[in-house]
Design a protein around this motif. Structure first.
Motif, PDB file in Angstrom:
ATOM      1  N   UNK A   1       0.827  -1.197   0.000  1.00  0.00           N
ATOM      2  CA  UNK A   1       0.000   0.000   0.000  1.00  0.00           C
ATOM      3  C   UNK A   1       0.868   1.256   0.000  1.00  0.00           C
ATOM      4  N   UNK A   2       0.526   2.209  -0.840  1.00  0.00           N
ATOM      5  CA  UNK A   2       1.284   3.455  -0.910  1.00  0.00           C
ATOM      6  C   UNK A   2       0.568   4.506  -0.059  1.00  0.00           C
ATOM      7  N   UNK A   3       1.224   5.627   0.231  1.00  0.00           N
ATOM      8  CA  UNK A   3       0.552   6.679   0.998  1.00  0.00           C
ATOM      9  C   UNK A   3      -0.788   7.069   0.372  1.00  0.00           C
ATOM     10  N   UNK A   4      -1.740   7.393   1.215  1.00  0.00           N
ATOM     11  CA  UNK A   4      -3.089   7.685   0.747  1.00  0.00           C
ATOM     12  C   UNK A   4      -3.180   8.960  -0.076  1.00  0.00           C
ATOM     13  N   UNK A   5      -4.161   8.998  -0.978  1.00  0.00           N
ATOM     14  CA  UNK A   5      -4.370  10.179  -1.825  1.00  0.00           C
ATOM     15  C   UNK A   5      -4.791  11.390  -0.997  1.00  0.00           C
ATOM     16  N   UNK A   6      -5.277  11.137   0.235  1.00  0.00           N
ATOM     17  CA  UNK A   6      -5.687  12.263   1.072  1.00  0.00           C
ATOM     18  C   UNK A   6      -4.501  13.154   1.445  1.00  0.00           C
ATOM     19  N   UNK A   7      -3.288  12.652   1.254  1.00  0.00           N
ATOM     20  CA  UNK A   7      -2.095  13.442   1.543  1.00  0.00           C
ATOM     21  C   UNK A   7      -1.799  14.434   0.422  1.00  0.00           C
ATOM     22  N   UNK A   8      -2.527  14.313  -0.680  1.00  0.00           N
ATOM     23  CA  UNK A   8      -2.430  15.316  -1.736  1.00  0.00           C
ATOM     24  C   UNK A   8      -1.583  14.954  -2.930  1.00  0.00           C
ATOM     25  N   UNK A   9      -0.956  13.778  -2.926  1.00  0.00           N
ATOM     26  CA  UNK A   9      -0.084  13.388  -4.021  1.00  0.00           C
ATOM     27  C   UNK A   9      -0.588  12.126  -4.714  1.00  0.00           C
TER      28      UNK A   9
END
Length: 284
Positions: free
Chosen positions: A7-15
């Motif tokens: 799993x990659x960092x969530x889209x809620x982080x803006x990227x």
């Protein structure tokens, strides 16, 4: 989306996230230029994040790298994991204006998971000593400081003058030039060096301003001793024209004879860094 089935960092982080591609080389260089202007650091070295050099060295970019892009398509974050023997080496950079949002923690979690997937016995990160926020991030993630490093620099001209050829002849070295547009030199057994053109407009101090940086590091089982370093550097003028190219190496602060020998050869201590290590618990 995932990279390397993790799993990659969530889209809620803006990227928006995907693996690095060799076509991202210029984007990485521009990101490193912006980071250098703020951090004034030496780690990670550009070679650790260069997609072309990583791919040329056998890194699987699809599984062992991660890049984050803003809505305008600008690269704002990058992370890599490289395994050498039993050790997984982590490198990452994040746009200064995007810090404080949890992206760094998310990247480190992804790197830790990828390192476990590679079967590494331990994981290491080198952080410039003055980057307190990054050091706190490592500590919070379970990494412990295991060594203080001296960062030494000198120009090719200074070092070739300061390391005369030994009376018994040069150590046997092998010189290779990679076909990626980024030159890389390897010594056969104990020392290796990588030359990566510095990012355009990078904030550097003389004499290396606008020049390239040659990062020197011990090969597995080797040591950056002054005699071998001198032999390696005397090979370079014929393959690389710039006498003002900056040579940089990290040396454990406890290795005083090596540090002193490199200083005699013409290198100077320009900063310090800390090596952090994390070893998974038995049965974890």
């Amino acid at each position: 989306m995932s990279s390397g089935h993790l799993p990659v960092p969530g889209r809620h982080l803006g990227l928006r996230w995907r693996p690095l591609e060799t076509a991202d080389e210029d984007g990485v260089r521009m990101l490193l230029t912006r980071v250098l202007a703020v951090d004034r650091g030496c780690h990670p070295a550009p070679a650790e994040l260069s997609p072309r050099l990583l791919a040329d060295g056998g890194c699987d970019l699809e599984t062992d790298s991660l890049a984050g892009f803003d809505p305008g398509g600008v690269l704002r974050a990058v992370a890599t994991v490289r395994r050498t023997g039993a050790v997984a080496h982590l490198a990452a950079e994040l746009e200064p204006s995007w810090r404080g949002r949890g992206i760094g923690r998310a990247l480190l979690r992804w790197q830790d998971a990828r390192a476990r997937g590679l079967g590494a016995a331990r994981t290491e990160i080198v952080v410039d000593e003055q980057l307190i926020g990054r050091r706190r991030l490592c500590a919070a993630a379970g990494y412990a400081p295991v060594a203080r490093l001296h960062i030494l620099e000198g120009t090719l001209a200074q070092l070739t003058r300061g390391t005369p050829a030994p009376a018994g002849g040069e150590p046997a070295l092998t010189l290779h030039a990679r076909a990626t547009g980024i030159l890389e030199w390897w010594e056969a057994s104990t020392l290796r060096a990588r030359a990566v053109p510095s990012a355009p407009g990078a904030a550097r101090t003389p004499p290396g301003e606008g020049g390239d940086v040659l990062t020197v590091e011990p090969a597995p089982g080797g040591e950056a001793d002054p005699a071998t370093l001198g032999a390696l550097l005397r090979l370079l003028p014929g393959a690389y024209a710039s006498r003002e190219m900056v040579i940089r190496t990290d040396v454990d602060a406890d290795l005083r004879p090596t540090v002193e020998g490199l200083q005699v050869a013409g290198m100077s201590v320009v900063g310090h860094a800390v090596r952090y290590r994390c070893e998974p618990e038995a049965g974890a």
